[in-house]
Design a protein around this motif. Structure first.
Motif, PDB file in Angstrom:
ATOM      1  N   THR A  30       0.829  -1.209   0.000  1.00 30.05           N
ATOM      2  CA  THR A  30       0.000   0.000   0.000  1.00 30.05           C
ATOM      3  C   THR A  30       0.856   1.248   0.000  1.00 30.05           C
ATOM      4  O   THR A  30       0.584   2.210  -0.741  1.00 30.05           O
ATOM      5  CB  THR A  30      -0.918  -0.002   1.240  1.00 30.05           C
ATOM      6  N   ALA A  39       2.613   1.592  -3.399  1.00 30.78           N
ATOM      7  CA  ALA A  39       1.672   2.069  -4.412  1.00 30.78           C
ATOM      8  C   ALA A  39       1.433   3.570  -4.267  1.00 30.78           C
ATOM      9  O   ALA A  39       1.323   4.296  -5.273  1.00 30.78           O
ATOM     10  CB  ALA A  39       0.348   1.313  -4.291  1.00 30.78           C
ATOM     11  N   ALA A  40       1.355   4.062  -3.033  1.00 26.83           N
ATOM     12  CA  ALA A  40       1.187   5.498  -2.821  1.00 26.83           C
ATOM     13  C   ALA A  40       2.403   6.268  -3.318  1.00 26.83           C
ATOM     14  O   ALA A  40       2.270   7.381  -3.857  1.00 26.83           O
ATOM     15  CB  ALA A  40       0.944   5.785  -1.336  1.00 26.83           C
ATOM     16  N   THR A  94      -0.509   8.289   4.250  1.00 29.15           N
ATOM     17  CA  THR A  94      -0.496   6.846   4.018  1.00 29.15           C
ATOM     18  C   THR A  94       0.616   6.180   4.819  1.00 29.15           C
ATOM     19  O   THR A  94       0.422   5.090   5.388  1.00 29.15           O
ATOM     20  CB  THR A  94      -0.315   6.551   2.526  1.00 29.15           C
ATOM     21  N   SER A 147       2.051   6.502  -7.002  1.00 35.03           N
ATOM     22  CA  SER A 147       1.040   7.504  -7.339  1.00 35.03           C
ATOM     23  C   SER A 147       1.611   8.909  -7.237  1.00 35.03           C
ATOM     24  O   SER A 147       1.316   9.783  -8.071  1.00 35.03           O
ATOM     25  CB  SER A 147      -0.166   7.356  -6.406  1.00 35.03           C
ATOM     26  N   THR A 148       2.442   9.140  -6.239  1.00 34.74           N
ATOM     27  CA  THR A 148       3.074  10.454  -6.095  1.00 34.74           C
ATOM     28  C   THR A 148       4.009  10.731  -7.261  1.00 34.74           C
ATOM     29  O   THR A 148       4.048  11.860  -7.787  1.00 34.74           O
ATOM     30  CB  THR A 148       3.843  10.517  -4.766  1.00 34.74           C
ATOM     31  N   ALA A 175       3.693   9.566 -10.251  1.00 31.42           N
ATOM     32  CA  ALA A 175       2.852   9.850 -11.410  1.00 31.42           C
ATOM     33  C   ALA A 175       2.333  11.284 -11.357  1.00 31.42           C
ATOM     34  O   ALA A 175       2.252  11.967 -12.397  1.00 31.42           O
ATOM     35  CB  ALA A 175       1.678   8.870 -11.463  1.00 31.42           C
ATOM     36  N   THR A 176       1.988  11.759 -10.173  1.00 31.79           N
ATOM     37  CA  THR A 176       1.516  13.142 -10.036  1.00 31.79           C
ATOM     38  C   THR A 176       2.625  14.126 -10.387  1.00 31.79           C
ATOM     39  O   THR A 176       2.343  15.215 -10.916  1.00 31.79           O
ATOM     40  CB  THR A 176       1.013  13.381  -8.605  1.00 31.79           C
ATOM     41  N   SER A 203      -0.498  13.442   1.102  1.00 30.96           N
ATOM     42  CA  SER A 203      -1.279  12.207   1.096  1.00 30.96           C
ATOM     43  C   SER A 203      -0.375  10.998   1.299  1.00 30.96           C
ATOM     44  O   SER A 203      -0.738  10.037   1.988  1.00 30.96           O
ATOM     45  CB  SER A 203      -2.061  12.071  -0.209  1.00 30.96           C
ATOM     46  N   ALA A 216      -0.144  15.573  -3.103  1.00 29.92           N
ATOM     47  CA  ALA A 216       0.204  14.150  -3.209  1.00 29.92           C
ATOM     48  C   ALA A 216       1.257  13.770  -2.176  1.00 29.92           C
ATOM     49  O   ALA A 216       1.210  12.673  -1.600  1.00 29.92           O
ATOM     50  CB  ALA A 216       0.706  13.842  -4.615  1.00 29.92           C
TER      51      ALA A 216
END
Length: 456
Positions: free
Chosen positions: A40, A43-44, A129, A47-48, A50-51, A125, A122
């Motif tokens: 998890t 994956a976060a 996480t 995602s960061t 990608a942002t 976030s 991000a």
């Protein structure tokens, strides 16, 4: 005999609550493993990353666009209808066009600001996480310790009750006891066996959750330690730190900034745009007997002024403003949620401290009571049922003590999470800290390339 059984249970409990050999796995080591391996959290982080790419995408509005074109054609002209009178014509060309935006109604500037705000959101976030994963890891670690301790207590209880059953049958055989004493001992043993089976199932479940969160099986876990030194000194300080430092609040503020910049981006569609376009072309024209070619180029400046686009842009602006209002409301809602979490966590910490003290006193009292009941049974002042009840009370108290030890550790980490301070750096984990700024700097000013910074 009975006193030695009581002592063995107490020693087993003390061993579970005391420090063990250095070769065992500590809570901080488990947290380090979760920090590195938890899917998890990884994956976060992805995602960061990608942002991060939204910033170079927004910056592309400042940069030129270059296109190339190649064309070719062939035709046959036969005005007389005869084969000998036909003429062939061929055309070919190649060109390049460069378009440089000059002014886009401030859309590029505001798009960059929105993208950078989304990157900041991000990151917060991701920090949130990280807190959640580390808190989950603490709970998983302490649950395994708790459930394994309960299994040991239940096993010691089975040993004690087996002795009670044997003694009751011996007394019955020599006429000093009754069949009721035997039946009561057998019933207590059966109930204890059922409780042991449930405790072993709970251990397996806790170990499965441990592996899911931390990424490996638990092995010889050390008792968890409270983290009072890292906690706020007072409830008021905890509230203030939570409202100031919690990543969920900061992320919601940055998300509101994104919405505000998006309003300006859409409003920019109502402003004029200015661009400069340069074109270079090389062409060839050939026939049956001759071939000619030429090179041309031009530079064109263009101003586009929107007059009316059917109302869609105006509607989009209004929609974006409503979204911005929603994000601002969400900031207030997140603050309230964090404040409620701080209140609950602080109350849970104080309650767990009180429960730990009470559980310790309860175990001591029940141990003395059981010893007294056993002594009184020997002289005929107590029954077998009294002994069984006293033993049940002691085991229940010891289970409550194990639960209280678990709760006080988890409550401390929960408070640290609600004030936004549960992180690898704050805990001093011996692990390479993930720094999202590194990837951001690697991609922010890239003009091209298909590979990610790690080579994919």
């Amino acid at each position: 005999m009975h006193a030695r059984r009581i002592l063995s249970i107490s020693v087993a409990l003390a061993a579970l609550l005391a420090p063990v050999a250095a070769s065992a796995e500590s809570l901080l080591e488990a947290l380090s493993a979760a920090y590195s391996n938890n899917p998890t959290l990884n994956a976060a982080r992805a995602s960061t990353r990608a942002t991060d790419e939204s910033v170079p995408q927004a910056l592309s509005g400042y940069r030129p666009q270059i296109t190339a074109n190649i064309s070719g054609s062939a035709s046959v002209l036969n005005p007389s209808g005869s084969v000998s009178g036909s003429r062939e014509s061929r055309q070919a060309g190649v060109g390049i066009t460069i378009t440089q935006p000059i002014f886009r109604g401030f859309r590029t500037e505001n798009s960059v600001q929105a993208a950078e705000a989304s990157v900041r959101a991000a990151r917060e976030s991701l920090r949130n996480t990280e807190q959640n994963v580390l808190l989950d890891a603490v709970e998983a670690y302490m649950n395994v310790i708790r459930d394994e301790a309960i299994v040991n207590l239940r096993e010691s209880n089975i040993t004690f009750l087996n002795e009670q059953v044997r003694a009751a049958r011996d007394r019955f055989q020599v006429g000093e006891g009754t069949r009721t004493d035997v039946a009561q001992s057998d019933a207590a043993l059966a109930a204890a066996s059922s409780a042991l089976s449930l405790a072993r199932a709970n251990v397996q479940s806790s170990r499965g959750v441990y592996r899911q969160i931390i990424g490996r099986d638990p092995r010889n876990l050390q008792p968890g330690r409270v983290i009072d030194k890292l906690l706020p000194k007072s409830f008021e300080e905890a509230l203030a730190r939570g409202r100031k430092d919690h990543p969920a609040i900061i992320a919601s503020v940055h998300s509101a900034d994104v919405a505000a910049y998006n309003v300006k981006v859409i409003e920019g569609e109502l402003l004029p745009t200015i661009s400069l376009q340069a074109t270079a072309q090389r062409s060839w024209v050939g026939g049956d007997t001759s071939s000619v070619g030429g090179t041309s180029g031009e530079i064109v400046g263009q101003i586009t002024i929107p007059i009316y686009e059917g109302g869609s842009v105006y509607s989009s602006v209004r929609q974006a403003k409503e979204t911005y209002g929603q994000r601002m409301i969400e900031v207030d809602a997140t603050r309230d949620q964090v404040q409620a979490a701080v209140v609950a966590a602080w109350g849970g910490l104080e309650a767990s401290r009180a429960q730990a003290i009470a559980a310790r006193s309860q175990v001591d009292a029940n141990r003395l009571a059981l010893e007294g009941v056993i002594d009184e049974q020997r002289v005929g002042q107590r029954t077998t049922l009294d002994v069984l009840n006293a033993q049940t009370d002691l085991v229940d108290a010891q289970v409550s003590q194990v639960q209280a030890q678990r709760d006080i550790v988890v409550a401390g980490y929960t408070v640290l999470s609600t004030v936004g301070q549960l992180s690898s750096t704050k805990l001093g984990l011996k692990v390479a800290a993930y720094k999202p700024e590194t990837h951001y700097k690697q991609v922010r000013d890239k003009w091209g390339g298909l590979r990610t910074p790690d080579g994919r």
